[in-house]
Design a protein around this motif. Sequence first.
Motif, PDB file in Angstrom:
ATOM      1  N   ASN A 181       2.013  -2.472   4.598  1.00  0.00           N
ATOM      2  CA  ASN A 181       1.978  -1.005   4.580  1.00  0.00           C
ATOM      3  C   ASN A 181       3.282  -0.533   3.971  1.00  0.00           C
ATOM      4  OD1 ASN A 181      -0.459  -0.777   5.810  1.00  0.00           O
ATOM      5  ND2 ASN A 181       0.313   0.048   7.737  1.00  0.00           N
ATOM      6  N   GLY A 182       3.200   0.491   3.143  1.00  0.00           N
ATOM      7  CA  GLY A 182       4.406   0.921   2.443  1.00  0.00           C
ATOM      8  C   GLY A 182       5.252   1.902   3.222  1.00  0.00           C
ATOM      9  N   ASP A 183       5.289   1.790   4.532  1.00  0.00           N
ATOM     10  CA  ASP A 183       6.149   2.684   5.300  1.00  0.00           C
ATOM     11  C   ASP A 183       6.723   2.012   6.540  1.00  0.00           C
ATOM     12  OD1 ASP A 183       3.761   2.497   6.623  1.00  0.00           O
ATOM     13  OD2 ASP A 183       3.397   4.647   6.731  1.00  0.00           O
ATOM     14  N   GLN A 230      -1.138   9.937   1.585  1.00  0.00           N
ATOM     15  CA  GLN A 230      -0.661  11.310   1.354  1.00  0.00           C
ATOM     16  C   GLN A 230       0.656  11.595   2.085  1.00  0.00           C
ATOM     17  OE1 GLN A 230      -2.503  13.825  -0.369  1.00  0.00           O
ATOM     18  NE2 GLN A 230      -3.968  12.269  -0.995  1.00  0.00           N
ATOM     19  N   ALA A 231       0.989  10.777   3.065  1.00  0.00           N
ATOM     20  CA  ALA A 231       2.233  10.942   3.844  1.00  0.00           C
ATOM     21  C   ALA A 231       2.367  12.346   4.419  1.00  0.00           C
ATOM     22  CB  ALA A 231       3.446  10.606   2.977  1.00  0.00           C
ATOM     23  N   PRO A 245      -8.598   7.959  -3.269  1.00  0.00           N
ATOM     24  CA  PRO A 245      -7.982   7.104  -2.250  1.00  0.00           C
ATOM     25  C   PRO A 245      -9.004   6.181  -1.603  1.00  0.00           C
ATOM     26  CG  PRO A 245      -7.963   9.426  -1.568  1.00  0.00           C
ATOM     27  CD  PRO A 245      -8.493   9.390  -2.952  1.00  0.00           C
ATOM     28  N   ARG A 246      -8.691   4.917  -1.562  1.00  0.00           N
ATOM     29  CA  ARG A 246      -9.667   3.916  -1.117  1.00  0.00           C
ATOM     30  C   ARG A 246      -9.438   3.456   0.320  1.00  0.00           C
ATOM     31  NH1 ARG A 246     -11.765   1.817  -5.986  1.00  0.00           N
ATOM     32  NH2 ARG A 246     -12.625   3.707  -6.869  1.00  0.00           N
ATOM     33  N   GLY A 289      -0.291   4.385  -1.439  1.00  0.00           N
ATOM     34  CA  GLY A 289      -1.090   5.475  -2.005  1.00  0.00           C
ATOM     35  C   GLY A 289      -1.413   6.609  -1.051  1.00  0.00           C
ATOM     36  N   LYS A 306       6.558   8.808  -0.068  1.00  0.00           N
ATOM     37  CA  LYS A 306       7.172   8.233   1.144  1.00  0.00           C
ATOM     38  C   LYS A 306       7.916   6.945   0.794  1.00  0.00           C
ATOM     39  CE  LYS A 306       4.220   7.073   4.522  1.00  0.00           C
ATOM     40  NZ  LYS A 306       3.439   7.210   5.790  1.00  0.00           N
ATOM     41  N   ALA A 326      -0.295  -0.719  -4.829  1.00  0.00           N
ATOM     42  CA  ALA A 326      -1.576  -0.004  -4.802  1.00  0.00           C
ATOM     43  C   ALA A 326      -1.268   1.463  -4.562  1.00  0.00           C
ATOM     44  CB  ALA A 326      -2.458  -0.574  -3.690  1.00  0.00           C
ATOM     45  N   GLN A 327      -1.472   2.276  -5.621  1.00  0.00           N
ATOM     46  CA  GLN A 327      -0.991   3.657  -5.594  1.00  0.00           C
ATOM     47  C   GLN A 327      -2.129   4.662  -5.710  1.00  0.00           C
ATOM     48  OE1 GLN A 327       1.659   2.924  -9.155  1.00  0.00           O
ATOM     49  NE2 GLN A 327       3.098   3.969  -7.816  1.00  0.00           N
ATOM     50  N   LEU A 332       0.852  -1.196   0.000  1.00  0.00           N
ATOM     51  CA  LEU A 332       0.000   0.000   0.000  1.00  0.00           C
ATOM     52  C   LEU A 332       0.883   1.239   0.000  1.00  0.00           C
ATOM     53  CD1 LEU A 332      -2.431  -1.240   2.779  1.00  0.00           C
ATOM     54  CD2 LEU A 332      -2.772  -1.359   0.295  1.00  0.00           C
ATOM     55  N   ALA A 376      -8.075  -0.223  -1.018  1.00  0.00           N
ATOM     56  CA  ALA A 376      -6.966  -0.343  -1.976  1.00  0.00           C
ATOM     57  C   ALA A 376      -6.699  -1.807  -2.326  1.00  0.00           C
ATOM     58  CB  ALA A 376      -5.700   0.290  -1.382  1.00  0.00           C
ATOM     59  N   LEU A 436       5.033  13.072   7.231  1.00  0.00           N
ATOM     60  CA  LEU A 436       6.467  13.070   6.894  1.00  0.00           C
ATOM     61  C   LEU A 436       6.846  14.300   6.047  1.00  0.00           C
ATOM     62  CD1 LEU A 436       9.079  11.463   7.325  1.00  0.00           C
ATOM     63  CD2 LEU A 436       8.482  10.033   5.356  1.00  0.00           C
TER      64      LEU A 436
HETATM   65  P1  GTP Z   1      -0.056  10.200   6.895  1.00  0.00           P
HETATM   66  O1  GTP Z   1      -0.781  11.119   5.941  1.00  0.00           O
HETATM   67  O2  GTP Z   1       1.178  10.838   7.420  1.00  0.00           O
HETATM   68  O3  GTP Z   1      -0.923   9.619   7.971  1.00  0.00           O
HETATM   69  O4  GTP Z   1       0.549   8.971   6.081  1.00  0.00           O
HETATM   70  P2  GTP Z   1      -0.138   7.931   5.076  1.00  0.00           P
HETATM   71  O5  GTP Z   1      -0.923   8.636   4.059  1.00  0.00           O
HETATM   72  O6  GTP Z   1       0.985   7.095   4.556  1.00  0.00           O
HETATM   73  O7  GTP Z   1      -1.113   7.112   5.975  1.00  0.00           O
HETATM   74  P3  GTP Z   1      -0.818   5.849   6.875  1.00  0.00           P
HETATM   75  O8  GTP Z   1       0.539   5.979   7.482  1.00  0.00           O
HETATM   76  O9  GTP Z   1      -1.952   5.633   7.785  1.00  0.00           O
HETATM   77  O10 GTP Z   1      -0.854   4.694   5.775  1.00  0.00           O
HETATM   78  C1  GTP Z   1      -0.306   3.430   5.987  1.00  0.00           C
HETATM   79  C2  GTP Z   1       0.071   2.860   4.628  1.00  0.00           C
HETATM   80  O11 GTP Z   1      -1.093   2.731   3.822  1.00  0.00           O
HETATM   81  C3  GTP Z   1       1.021   3.769   3.858  1.00  0.00           C
HETATM   82  O12 GTP Z   1       1.955   2.952   3.202  1.00  0.00           O
HETATM   83  C4  GTP Z   1       0.121   4.490   2.881  1.00  0.00           C
HETATM   84  O13 GTP Z   1       0.789   4.810   1.653  1.00  0.00           O
HETATM   85  C5  GTP Z   1      -0.958   3.458   2.625  1.00  0.00           C
HETATM   86  N1  GTP Z   1      -2.253   4.079   2.361  1.00  0.00           N
HETATM   87  C6  GTP Z   1      -2.991   4.852   3.201  1.00  0.00           C
HETATM   88  N2  GTP Z   1      -4.134   5.214   2.606  1.00  0.00           N
HETATM   89  C7  GTP Z   1      -4.134   4.663   1.373  1.00  0.00           C
HETATM   90  C8  GTP Z   1      -5.056   4.697   0.273  1.00  0.00           C
HETATM   91  O14 GTP Z   1      -6.112   5.320   0.312  1.00  0.00           O
HETATM   92  N3  GTP Z   1      -4.704   3.995  -0.852  1.00  0.00           N
HETATM   93  C9  GTP Z   1      -3.544   3.311  -0.942  1.00  0.00           C
HETATM   94  N4  GTP Z   1      -3.273   2.660  -2.078  1.00  0.00           N
HETATM   95  N5  GTP Z   1      -2.636   3.268   0.062  1.00  0.00           N
HETATM   96  C10 GTP Z   1      -2.946   3.939   1.214  1.00  0.00           C
END
Ligand code: GTP
Length: 360
Positions: A104-106, A10-11, A82-83, A8, A23, A52-53, A6, A88, A14
């Motif tokens: 999770n991509g982080d 907004q990060a 964004p899903r 997608g 990110k 999933a972007q 995942l 996603a 960070l």
């Molecule tokens: P913040 O905006 O700083 O909270 O970061 P984030 O957008 O990365 O949100 P979060 O850390 O909660 O997301 C955890 C993981 O899920 C991250 O790798 C995000 O890229 C991914 N993610 C969150 N929301 C979505 C989405 O709507 N679609 C997709 N494809 N990935 C998502």
Amino acid sequence: MKAVILVGGQATRLRPLTTNTPKAMAPILNTPFLEHVFRHLHRHRVSDIILAQHHLAGPIEDYLGDGSRFGVRVTYVIEDSPRGTAGAIKNVEKYLDETFLVLNGDIFTDLDITAMVDLHRQRGAVATIALTPVEDPTAYGLIETDVRGRVMRFLEKPDWSQVTTNMINAGTYVLAPEVLARILPEQKVSIERETFPLLVDSDEPVYAYPSSGYWMDMGTPEKYLQLHRDLLGGRSTWHSLASPEEVRTGERCTIHPTAQIKGPAVIGDDCSIGPGVKLVGPVVVGGGCTIGEGSVVEDSVLWWQVSLGERVVVKNSAVANDCRLDSDSLVEGSVLGNNVTVAAGSRLETGSRCEPGATV
Ligand code: GTP
């Protein structure tokens, strides 16, 4: 095996590092984060990766291409809106026909994915959630299990009187394809807050895989810097340096004989380090950086093509690509997005955040 990553979100937390850099592409020890993840997955025999972007999709595909450089095949799927973390996964359903992984991509982790998948199969689970211990459980969503590891309850940000476990969702899952039928299509759905509780409430076999391996959610600048300190300090089983004093230098660097470098330090290719410079580890200097005479860089991460004039001091900071810090400036406890200029003699002290392109 296939894995969905995942990437997608907004990060926002960070920023400004991620204002115009995804990110998932933020460099970790000078290598984009996703490349570390790809190598980890490849070691655990994952052959196909579905990204999933949504937000900032382009640079990821530009760098990773078809994945063959890392021994995997990559499919890119961009959501039109964004899903959320479950939506996603639902959105890439057509690529999933057997047990698969979701990441999770982080999250940077040593998690033993092979053992986790084995446990999922032995237990006959529909979903297995990796868990990691944390010191302060009140800031997280906790997961309670029975003695066999079956998930019994989710506790969202409890106060200390309610805390019964310090194990939190580590952001890696093994899922059976049946789970996809429990996610509504074309909607924003959270796997943590909606899908997993729904499965547990319906008495579906959801299990936990507790891991004590290295784990870091690099979602804030503080955690991003801490991840570097941890990796440089040897706290992960992979990507750590050979010793805490090691200085790893890239190719074609010019380092003046009077420069002093105290490890742990990683220096990229094509760097120029001037007379009397002090690099005090943990420190990472990205490729193509120039550090002028008498400058000091300590406990910091510089991305690519950062240019420091003379007598510049950078401490406990992250400085993104193409920044220019003119002579006699100070950057401490701060985070600079891409292309920031810090004027000669300026002082950025603890807590400064500079958006890309700013001049301060
Ligand atoms: P913040 O905006 O700083 O909270 O970061 P984030 O957008 O990365 O949100 P979060 O850390 O909660 O997301 C955890 C993981 O899920 C991250 O790798 C995000 O890229 C991914 N993610 C969150 N929301 C979505 C989405 O709507 N679609 C997709 N494809 N990935 C998502």
